[in-house]
Design a protein around this motif. Sequence first.
Motif, PDB file in Angstrom:
ATOM      1  N   PHE A  54       0.783  -1.041  -0.078  1.00 52.11           N
ATOM      2  CA  PHE A  54       0.022  -0.008   0.057  1.00 52.11           C
ATOM      3  C   PHE A  54       0.853   1.156   0.019  1.00 52.11           C
ATOM      4  N   TYR A  55       2.119   1.309  -0.524  1.00 52.77           N
ATOM      5  CA  TYR A  55       2.735   2.210  -0.752  1.00 52.77           C
ATOM      6  C   TYR A  55       2.033   3.544  -1.447  1.00 52.77           C
ATOM      7  N   ASP A  56       1.432   3.284  -2.511  1.00 54.75           N
ATOM      8  CA  ASP A  56       0.719   4.035  -3.371  1.00 54.75           C
ATOM      9  C   ASP A  56      -0.338   4.753  -2.680  1.00 54.75           C
ATOM     10  N   GLN A  57      -0.782   4.133  -1.902  1.00 50.94           N
ATOM     11  CA  GLN A  57      -2.115   4.774  -0.956  1.00 50.94           C
ATOM     12  C   GLN A  57      -1.563   5.574   0.086  1.00 50.94           C
ATOM     13  N   LEU A  58      -0.420   5.057   0.604  1.00 45.97           N
ATOM     14  CA  LEU A  58       0.124   5.870   1.755  1.00 45.97           C
ATOM     15  C   LEU A  58       0.616   7.164   1.072  1.00 45.97           C
ATOM     16  N   THR A  59       1.146   7.253  -0.206  1.00 45.44           N
ATOM     17  CA  THR A  59       1.729   8.418  -0.739  1.00 45.44           C
ATOM     18  C   THR A  59       0.623   9.418  -0.842  1.00 45.44           C
ATOM     19  N   HIS A  60      -0.408   8.898  -1.371  1.00 48.42           N
ATOM     20  CA  HIS A  60      -1.541   9.607  -1.851  1.00 48.42           C
ATOM     21  C   HIS A  60      -2.154  10.192  -0.416  1.00 48.42           C
ATOM     22  N   VAL A  61      -2.352   9.494   0.775  1.00 45.54           N
ATOM     23  CA  VAL A  61      -2.732  10.238   1.754  1.00 45.54           C
ATOM     24  C   VAL A  61      -2.013  11.216   2.346  1.00 45.54           C
ATOM     25  N   VAL A  62      -0.596  10.895   2.345  1.00 45.39           N
ATOM     26  CA  VAL A  62       0.272  12.059   2.814  1.00 45.39           C
ATOM     27  C   VAL A  62       0.225  13.151   1.908  1.00 45.39           C
ATOM     28  N   LEU A  63       0.447  12.948   0.779  1.00 44.42           N
ATOM     29  CA  LEU A  63       0.323  14.200  -0.396  1.00 44.42           C
ATOM     30  C   LEU A  63      -1.092  15.195  -0.142  1.00 44.42           C
ATOM     31  N   GLN A  64      -1.963  14.239   0.076  1.00 41.10           N
ATOM     32  CA  GLN A  64      -3.570  14.897   0.358  1.00 41.10           C
ATOM     33  C   GLN A  64      -3.357  15.923   1.635  1.00 41.10           C
ATOM     34  N   ALA A  65      -2.668  15.272   2.627  1.00 45.92           N
ATOM     35  CA  ALA A  65      -2.553  16.105   3.848  1.00 45.92           C
ATOM     36  C   ALA A  65      -1.717  17.192   4.091  1.00 45.92           C
ATOM     37  N   LEU A  66      -0.747  17.293   2.997  1.00 49.15           N
ATOM     38  CA  LEU A  66       0.354  18.380   2.888  1.00 49.15           C
ATOM     39  C   LEU A  66      -0.447  19.762   2.590  1.00 49.15           C
ATOM     40  N   PRO A  67       0.105  20.784   3.400  1.00 54.10           N
ATOM     41  CA  PRO A  67      -0.674  22.188   2.743  1.00 54.10           C
ATOM     42  C   PRO A  67      -0.330  22.880   1.450  1.00 54.10           C
ATOM     43  N   MET A  68       0.901  22.215   0.821  1.00 53.82           N
ATOM     44  CA  MET A  68       1.321  22.701  -0.342  1.00 53.82           C
ATOM     45  C   MET A  68       1.482  21.481  -1.409  1.00 53.82           C
ATOM     46  N   GLN A  69       1.331  21.790  -2.989  1.00 55.81           N
ATOM     47  CA  GLN A  69       1.824  20.745  -3.759  1.00 55.81           C
ATOM     48  C   GLN A  69       3.198  20.765  -4.027  1.00 55.81           C
ATOM     49  N   LEU A  70       3.739  19.582  -3.749  1.00 57.76           N
ATOM     50  CA  LEU A  70       5.310  19.403  -3.618  1.00 57.76           C
ATOM     51  C   LEU A  70       5.994  19.894  -5.158  1.00 57.76           C
ATOM     52  N   ASP A  71       5.093  19.536  -6.209  1.00 58.15           N
ATOM     53  CA  ASP A  71       5.657  19.729  -7.849  1.00 58.15           C
ATOM     54  C   ASP A  71       5.142  20.961  -8.308  1.00 58.15           C
ATOM     55  N   LYS A  72       4.527  21.836  -7.470  1.00 57.33           N
ATOM     56  CA  LYS A  72       4.143  23.037  -7.952  1.00 57.33           C
ATOM     57  C   LYS A  72       5.227  24.021  -8.580  1.00 57.33           C
ATOM     58  N   GLN A  73       6.224  24.196  -7.867  1.00 52.18           N
ATOM     59  CA  GLN A  73       7.354  24.935  -8.528  1.00 52.18           C
ATOM     60  C   GLN A  73       8.112  24.457  -9.971  1.00 52.18           C
ATOM     61  N   LEU A  74       8.050  23.165  -9.785  1.00 47.62           N
ATOM     62  CA  LEU A  74       8.590  22.334 -10.921  1.00 47.62           C
ATOM     63  C   LEU A  74       7.775  22.494 -12.228  1.00 47.62           C
ATOM     64  N   LEU A  75       6.397  22.459 -11.948  1.00 46.86           N
ATOM     65  CA  LEU A  75       5.384  22.348 -13.034  1.00 46.86           C
ATOM     66  C   LEU A  75       5.459  23.800 -13.580  1.00 46.86           C
ATOM     67  N   ALA A  76       5.481  24.698 -12.912  1.00 41.74           N
ATOM     68  CA  ALA A  76       5.675  26.067 -13.201  1.00 41.74           C
ATOM     69  C   ALA A  76       6.528  26.454 -14.260  1.00 41.74           C
ATOM     70  N   TYR A  77       7.804  25.506 -14.436  1.00 40.54           N
ATOM     71  CA  TYR A  77       8.657  25.817 -15.475  1.00 40.54           C
ATOM     72  C   TYR A  77       8.142  25.457 -16.940  1.00 40.54           C
ATOM     73  N   THR A  78       7.192  24.587 -16.866  1.00 37.09           N
ATOM     74  CA  THR A  78       6.961  23.958 -18.461  1.00 37.09           C
ATOM     75  C   THR A  78       7.866  23.068 -18.925  1.00 37.09           C
ATOM     76  N   GLU A  79       7.753  22.572 -19.731  1.00 34.51           N
ATOM     77  CA  GLU A  79       8.597  21.354 -20.433  1.00 34.51           C
ATOM     78  C   GLU A  79       9.968  22.390 -21.057  1.00 34.51           C
ATOM     79  N   GLN A  80       9.387  23.221 -21.733  1.00 35.79           N
ATOM     80  CA  GLN A  80      10.348  24.177 -22.555  1.00 35.79           C
ATOM     81  C   GLN A  80      11.046  25.112 -21.778  1.00 35.79           C
ATOM     82  N   GLY A  81      10.212  25.374 -20.442  1.00 33.31           N
ATOM     83  CA  GLY A  81      11.144  25.997 -19.595  1.00 33.31           C
ATOM     84  C   GLY A  81      12.188  25.477 -18.982  1.00 33.31           C
ATOM     85  N   ILE A  82      11.989  24.111 -18.631  1.00 35.12           N
ATOM     86  CA  ILE A  82      13.039  23.162 -18.038  1.00 35.12           C
ATOM     87  C   ILE A  82      14.114  23.103 -19.040  1.00 35.12           C
TER      88      ILE A  82
END
Length: 405
Positions: free
Chosen positions: A152-180
Motif C-alpha cells: 500500500f505504498y501508493d495509497q500511503l503516498t496519496h494520503v500524505v500528499l493530500q494532507a500536505l498544505p502545499m503541492q510538492l511539484d508546484k514549483q517544478l510544474l511552473a517551469y513548463t517542459e520548454q522552460g526546463i
Amino acid sequence: MTLQQVPRLPLLDIFRGFAIFGIFFVNITIMHCLFINQDAFSVQFQDPLSDTANRLLQLFFYNKFFPIFSFLFGFGIASQMQKKRQLKQPYIAFFTRRMSILFMFGLAHISFLWSGDVVHLYAILGLLCLVFIHASCKILVCISGVLLLFPFYDQLTHVVLQALPMQLDKQLLAYTEQGIIDTLRHGNYLQIITLHWHEYVANLPMLLFYLGPIALSMFLLGIAAGKARLTFASKEWTLHYKNMAIFIAIIGLIYKVIFLWLLPETQLYRNELLRPLWLKMMFLSDVTLGICYLWGIAWLWHKYIAQKFLMPFSYVGRTALSNYLLQSFIGLLLFTSLGASLYQTLSPMLCFIIASVVFMVQIGISAIWLHYFQYGPCEWLWRCGSYLEWVPFKKVKESVTQIHS
C-alpha cells in the motif's frame, strides 16, 4: 590509537564497483531528461536502436543496482559494528559521526551537482539501523520482507500528499517542459541549481515511499548477512546457493520478459485490481535479480580468467562515493550550459554508449589514483571525520601495491 590498515576483500569492492556501474546507466537517463518530461520526450524515439536500449535498461538495469548498493551498505554497517564490538570500542558516537558526514556529502551533492542524490537518504536510514543492529538475523530478514512486500505504498503516498498544505511539484510544474529545457541548456549555474532543488522537492514522495523502503529493507538484509558472517568469496557459498540463485534468476527474467513484451497488451494487465499485483511482482523480480547478480559475480570470481575482467570494477568500488559524485559532475557538464548543453538532445542508445565510456574512464582514473593514494578523496575525508584522526592519505613507497597485478 593508531588506525590500522585492514586488508580489503576484493570481491566486496567488485560488488560496489559493479553497483556504481549500473546506477550510472539509470541515472544518466534521468540527468538527460527529468522524470516530468520523460513521457513526452520518449515519444520521439521509436526506432529499433532506441527500443533496444530501453529494453536493455528495463530488463537488466532498472531497480537492480540500487538494491545491490543498499545491501552492501548494510553489510558494511554490520562488518564495522562487529569490528567495534571485538575491539570493545563504543560505536554509537562513531556511527552518528559517520552518518552525519555522509549526510553532508549528500546535501552538498544536491546543492551543487544534481538533485537525484540518495547518499543523504542512506545517512538517515543508516542511523535508523542502529535501532535494529542487535536484532537477530531472522527478525531482520522478516522486517526486510515486510518492507518489500508491503502493498500500500501508493495509497500511503496519496494520503500524505493530500494532507500536505502545499503541492510538492508546484514549483517544478511552473517551469513548463520548454522552460526546463531552456534553463538547463542556457541558464546560469544558480538557475540550474534552483531548478534541481525544485526537482528534488517534487521527487520527495518517490524518495520517501519508494526508494526509502527499498533501501531500508536491503540495509537490514545486508546487516543480517554481515551478522551471519556470509563469506561471499568462499567457493562453498557460491555452490550452496547455486541452484537457488539460478532458479530465481530464470524465473525473474521470464517474468520480466512477459511483463515488458506480452502482459501490457492483455486485459489482465488493464484490470485495476490486478495491475498493482503485476507491478509488485515486477519490482520483486528486479530486486531478487539484483541479488542474483552478486551471486553470479561471486561464482565468476572463482574462474581465473574472469578475475582479470572483474578486478577493474574493484578500483571504482574502493572509491565508490567519490565516483558516485563524479558521475553527477560529469552529468552536469554533459547536459547543462556549464558544459555541452546536451539536455534532451540524445537518443537512448547514445546515453547508453556515453555511460559505458564514462565508466571505463572512471576505471582508469580510479586505478591511477589508487596507485598513489590509499583512499578516494571523499572516502578519505569521510574516514578522517568518522575516526576523528588524521588518516594517512598518500601511499608510502614501500607499501605501494601493483594495481594491475
